[in-house]
Motif scaffolding. Structure first.
Motif, PDB file in Angstrom:
ATOM      1  N   ALA A  30       0.868  -1.209  -0.023  1.00 25.83           N
ATOM      2  CA  ALA A  30       0.057  -0.165   0.074  1.00 25.83           C
ATOM      3  C   ALA A  30       0.868   1.254  -0.166  1.00 25.83           C
ATOM      4  N   ALA A  31       1.958   1.237   0.545  1.00 24.95           N
ATOM      5  CA  ALA A  31       2.913   2.352   0.592  1.00 24.95           C
ATOM      6  C   ALA A  31       3.539   2.666  -0.466  1.00 24.95           C
ATOM      7  N   GLU A  32       3.703   1.684  -1.507  1.00 23.04           N
ATOM      8  CA  GLU A  32       4.340   1.783  -2.561  1.00 23.04           C
ATOM      9  C   GLU A  32       3.226   2.250  -3.393  1.00 23.04           C
ATOM     10  N   SER A  33       2.172   1.745  -3.363  1.00 26.98           N
ATOM     11  CA  SER A  33       1.127   2.391  -4.270  1.00 26.98           C
ATOM     12  C   SER A  33       0.770   3.732  -4.048  1.00 26.98           C
ATOM     13  N   CYS A  34       0.937   4.174  -2.686  1.00 24.07           N
ATOM     14  CA  CYS A  34       0.968   5.605  -2.487  1.00 24.07           C
ATOM     15  C   CYS A  34       2.018   6.340  -3.013  1.00 24.07           C
ATOM     16  N   VAL A  35       3.062   5.912  -2.887  1.00 19.04           N
ATOM     17  CA  VAL A  35       4.306   6.919  -3.300  1.00 19.04           C
ATOM     18  C   VAL A  35       4.056   6.881  -5.160  1.00 19.04           C
ATOM     19  N   ARG A  36       3.843   5.645  -5.474  1.00 23.12           N
ATOM     20  CA  ARG A  36       3.371   5.791  -7.171  1.00 23.12           C
ATOM     21  C   ARG A  36       2.526   6.757  -7.512  1.00 23.12           C
ATOM     22  N   GLU A  37       1.391   6.987  -6.813  1.00 23.89           N
ATOM     23  CA  GLU A  37       0.410   7.911  -6.968  1.00 23.89           C
ATOM     24  C   GLU A  37       0.999   9.504  -6.829  1.00 23.89           C
ATOM     25  N   VAL A  38       1.642   9.659  -5.833  1.00 31.03           N
ATOM     26  CA  VAL A  38       2.364  10.929  -5.974  1.00 31.03           C
ATOM     27  C   VAL A  38       3.231  11.348  -7.045  1.00 31.03           C
ATOM     28  N   ALA A 163       5.420  11.976   3.130  1.00 29.40           N
ATOM     29  CA  ALA A 163       4.371  12.640   4.057  1.00 29.40           C
ATOM     30  C   ALA A 163       3.170  11.777   3.895  1.00 29.40           C
ATOM     31  N   SER A 164       2.631  11.653   2.688  1.00 28.45           N
ATOM     32  CA  SER A 164       1.594  10.962   2.325  1.00 28.45           C
ATOM     33  C   SER A 164       1.375   9.448   2.968  1.00 28.45           C
ATOM     34  N   VAL A 165       2.564   8.707   2.607  1.00 25.22           N
ATOM     35  CA  VAL A 165       2.490   7.547   3.557  1.00 25.22           C
ATOM     36  C   VAL A 165       2.217   7.733   4.968  1.00 25.22           C
ATOM     37  N   THR A 166       3.060   8.522   5.624  1.00 27.43           N
ATOM     38  CA  THR A 166       2.777   8.578   7.196  1.00 27.43           C
ATOM     39  C   THR A 166       1.324   9.037   7.364  1.00 27.43           C
ATOM     40  N   ALA A 167       0.770  10.004   6.637  1.00 26.66           N
ATOM     41  CA  ALA A 167      -0.593  10.582   6.790  1.00 26.66           C
ATOM     42  C   ALA A 167      -1.659   9.427   6.670  1.00 26.66           C
ATOM     43  N   ARG A 168      -1.458   8.539   5.459  1.00 24.25           N
ATOM     44  CA  ARG A 168      -2.469   7.505   5.329  1.00 24.25           C
ATOM     45  C   ARG A 168      -2.202   6.433   6.166  1.00 24.25           C
ATOM     46  N   PHE A 169      -1.162   5.939   6.770  1.00 21.83           N
ATOM     47  CA  PHE A 169      -0.889   4.699   7.436  1.00 21.83           C
ATOM     48  C   PHE A 169      -0.300   5.059   8.943  1.00 21.83           C
ATOM     49  N   GLY A 170      -0.011   6.129   9.057  1.00 22.04           N
ATOM     50  CA  GLY A 170       0.439   6.380  10.498  1.00 22.04           C
ATOM     51  C   GLY A 170       1.731   5.743  10.840  1.00 22.04           C
ATOM     52  N   ILE A 171       2.693   5.189  10.030  1.00 27.27           N
ATOM     53  CA  ILE A 171       3.794   4.902  10.193  1.00 27.27           C
ATOM     54  C   ILE A 171       4.889   5.420   9.620  1.00 27.27           C
ATOM     55  N   GLY A 172       6.338   5.165   9.940  1.00 27.39           N
ATOM     56  CA  GLY A 172       7.362   5.790   9.484  1.00 27.39           C
ATOM     57  C   GLY A 172       7.986   5.156   8.161  1.00 27.39           C
ATOM     58  N   VAL A 173       8.441   6.070   7.228  1.00 25.91           N
ATOM     59  CA  VAL A 173       9.011   5.669   5.839  1.00 25.91           C
ATOM     60  C   VAL A 173      10.198   6.477   5.573  1.00 25.91           C
ATOM     61  N   LEU A 174      10.897   5.880   4.533  1.00 24.94           N
ATOM     62  CA  LEU A 174      11.864   6.423   4.004  1.00 24.94           C
ATOM     63  C   LEU A 174      11.698   6.427   2.411  1.00 24.94           C
ATOM     64  N   VAL A 175      11.452   7.448   1.732  1.00 23.42           N
ATOM     65  CA  VAL A 175      11.494   7.526   0.234  1.00 23.42           C
ATOM     66  C   VAL A 175      12.631   7.930  -0.162  1.00 23.42           C
ATOM     67  N   SER A 176      13.233   6.890  -1.288  1.00 25.43           N
ATOM     68  CA  SER A 176      14.221   7.401  -2.139  1.00 25.43           C
ATOM     69  C   SER A 176      14.070   7.687  -3.497  1.00 25.43           C
ATOM     70  N   LEU A 177      14.503   8.838  -3.969  1.00 23.41           N
ATOM     71  CA  LEU A 177      14.454   8.660  -5.517  1.00 23.41           C
ATOM     72  C   LEU A 177      15.792   9.084  -5.920  1.00 23.41           C
ATOM     73  N   GLY A 178      16.598   8.169  -6.138  1.00 23.38           N
ATOM     74  CA  GLY A 178      17.892   8.548  -6.466  1.00 23.38           C
ATOM     75  C   GLY A 178      18.608   8.997  -5.651  1.00 23.38           C
ATOM     76  N   GLY A 179      19.197  10.265  -5.929  1.00 25.76           N
ATOM     77  CA  GLY A 179      19.976  10.866  -4.735  1.00 25.76           C
ATOM     78  C   GLY A 179      19.048  11.664  -3.613  1.00 25.76           C
ATOM     79  N   ASP A 180      17.773  11.815  -3.924  1.00 22.76           N
ATOM     80  CA  ASP A 180      16.865  12.438  -2.923  1.00 22.76           C
ATOM     81  C   ASP A 180      15.984  11.516  -2.055  1.00 22.76           C
ATOM     82  N   VAL A 181      16.444  11.735  -0.886  1.00 24.59           N
ATOM     83  CA  VAL A 181      15.935  11.015   0.229  1.00 24.59           C
ATOM     84  C   VAL A 181      15.111  11.557   1.247  1.00 24.59           C
ATOM     85  N   ALA A 182      13.750  11.327   1.382  1.00 22.16           N
ATOM     86  CA  ALA A 182      13.043  12.012   2.489  1.00 22.16           C
ATOM     87  C   ALA A 182      12.321  11.060   3.452  1.00 22.16           C
TER      88      ALA A 182
END
Length: 308
Positions: A30-38, A163-182
Motif C-alpha cells: 500500500a505504501a508503494e502504491s501511495c508513492v506511485r500516486e504522488v 508525508a503521504s505514506v505517514t498521513a495515510r497509514f500512521g507509520i514511519g517511512v523512507l522514500v528515496s528517488l535516486g539521490g533524493d531521500v526523505a
C-alpha cells in the motif's frame, strides 16, 4: 544488521525505493502504491519530457497568465524559492537551454541551437526567474522562458510521498528517488541508515537520519552525455548556460526537507570553489567530494556518522 521492509522500481531514469520498519511490513504494498500516486501526479503536473504534462501543454496560456493546479503552483513556488535562496544559482528557467544542450527525453546528441533563453533573460535586466509571476495559483511565464523544475521537483516528490505514506497509514517511512531521500513519521529501531556514495568507486560513508529529516546528493558524474565532442552534465551554471565546472564530483546535504537539501547541493555544484563559503554561511551540514576524490565535511557533518 537491522531488517527493513523494502520495495523498489525504476522511474524517471533513476530508482524509487520505499523503506519501512520490519514491523510495518504489512503496509509495504500500500505504501508503494501511495508513492506511485504522488510520483504520477508530479509527472503529470510538470514533466519537461511529456508534451501532455500541465506545464508543457498549457505553455501558450501561461504566457498570458492562467490559473493552474494547486500541485503545479506548489512545485513552481518551491522552484522560485530555491532560486531566491541561492541568488539564482538554482534557476528553474533554463529549460530551453537544457534542450539546446541535448538534455531531452532521449538525451539527444544534437548540436547546440540558438534558443530564446538569452533574449528572454535580457529584456529588462532582470534574470528570467524573477519575471515569472506566481500569485496563489495564478501563473504567468514570460514569452521565451521554458520552465525546468527538475532541480526541485524530484526532491519535492520525495517529500510529498513520504508525508503521504505517514498521513495515510500512521507509520514511519523512507522514500528515496535516486539521490533524493526523505523520511516521515516515527523513527524505526536503529534510525534511518543511509549509505552516502555516488558512483561505485567513490568514497563511502553511512549516516543515520533522525525522523523527519532528509538528505540529497547532486552529482556531476551522472546524467552525462556528449554533444559535438563536448562532455555535458545536467547541472547548469545560469551565468553561462553551460554545465557547471565539475569542481565537485558530488555534494551531499542534510536538511529538514529534501527540497532544501537539494537546493543547497545544486547550488554548491554551481558555485564550485565558492561552495564551502556558501554552505558555511547557511549553517548547512554537507559532504563534498572533490574531483580528486578528497572529502570535505562542513557544518557539523559528523565523524560519528549521526546527523540531525
Amino acid at each position: 544488521m537491522t531488517v527493513r521492509a523494502v520495495t523498489s522500481w525504476d522511474v524517471w531514469t533513476t530508482t524509487a525505493r520505499v523503506v519501512l520498519d520490519h514491523r510495518d511490513r504489512r503496509h509495504l504494498a500500500a505504501a508503494e502504491s501511495c508513492v506511485r500516486e504522488v510520483l504520477a501526479a508530479v509527472d503529470d503536473a510538470c514533466s519537461r519530457f511529456r508534451s501532455d504534462s500541465e506545464l508543457r501543454s498549457r505553455a501558450a496560456e501561461l504566457e498570458r497568465g492562467a490559473v493552474v493546479s494547486p500541485l503545479l503552483a506548489s512545485l513552481v513556488h518551491q522552484a522560485l524559492d530555491a532560486a531566491e535562496t541561492t541568488g539564482g544559482d538554482v534557476d528553474p528557467t533554463l529549460g530551453a537551454r537544457m534542450v539546446a544542450l541535448g538534455y531531452d527525453a532521449a538525451f539527444a546528441d544534437a548540436p547546440p541551437t540558438d534558443t530564446p533563453m538569452e533574449l528572454a533573460a535580457a529584456l529588462d535586466g532582470r534574470p528570467a526567474w524573477k519575471r515569472v509571476l506566481l500569485s496563489g495559483t495564478f501563473l504567468r511565464v514570460p514569452h521565451g522562458v521554458v520552465l525546468d523544475l527538475g532541480a526541485t521537483a524530484k526532491a519535492a516528490a520525495a517529500d510529498m510521498a513520504a508525508a503521504s505514506v505517514t498521513a495515510r497509514f500512521g507509520i514511519g517511512v523512507l522514500v528515496s528517488l535516486g539521490g533524493d531521500v526523505a523520511t516521515a513519521g516515527p523513527e524505526p529501531h536503529g534510525g534511518w541508515q543511509v549509505l552516502v556514495q555516488d558512483l561505485d568507486d567513490d568514497p563511502t560513508e553511512r549516516v543515520t537520519l533522525s525522523p523527519g529529516w532528509s538528505i540529497a546528493t547532486s552529482s556531476t558524474q551522472k546524467r552525462r552525455w556528449e554533444q559535438a565532442g563536448d562532455a555535458r552534465h545536467h547541472i547548469l551554471d545560469p551565468r553561462w548556460g553551460l554545465p557547471a565546472d565539475p569542481v565537485w564530483r558530488s555534494v551531499t546535504v542534510v536538511a529538514p526537507s529534501c527540497v532544501l537539501a537539494n537546493t543547497f547541493t545544486t547550488a554548491a555544484v554551481v558555485r564550485g570553489h565558492r561552495a564551502p563559503a556558501m554552505l558555511r554561511a547557511h549553517g548547512v551540514a554537507a559532504r563534498l567530494v572533490g574531483a580528486n576524490g578528497d572529502v570535505v565535511r562542513l557544518g557539523g557533518w559528523p565523524d560519528e556518522r549521526l546527523v540531525a
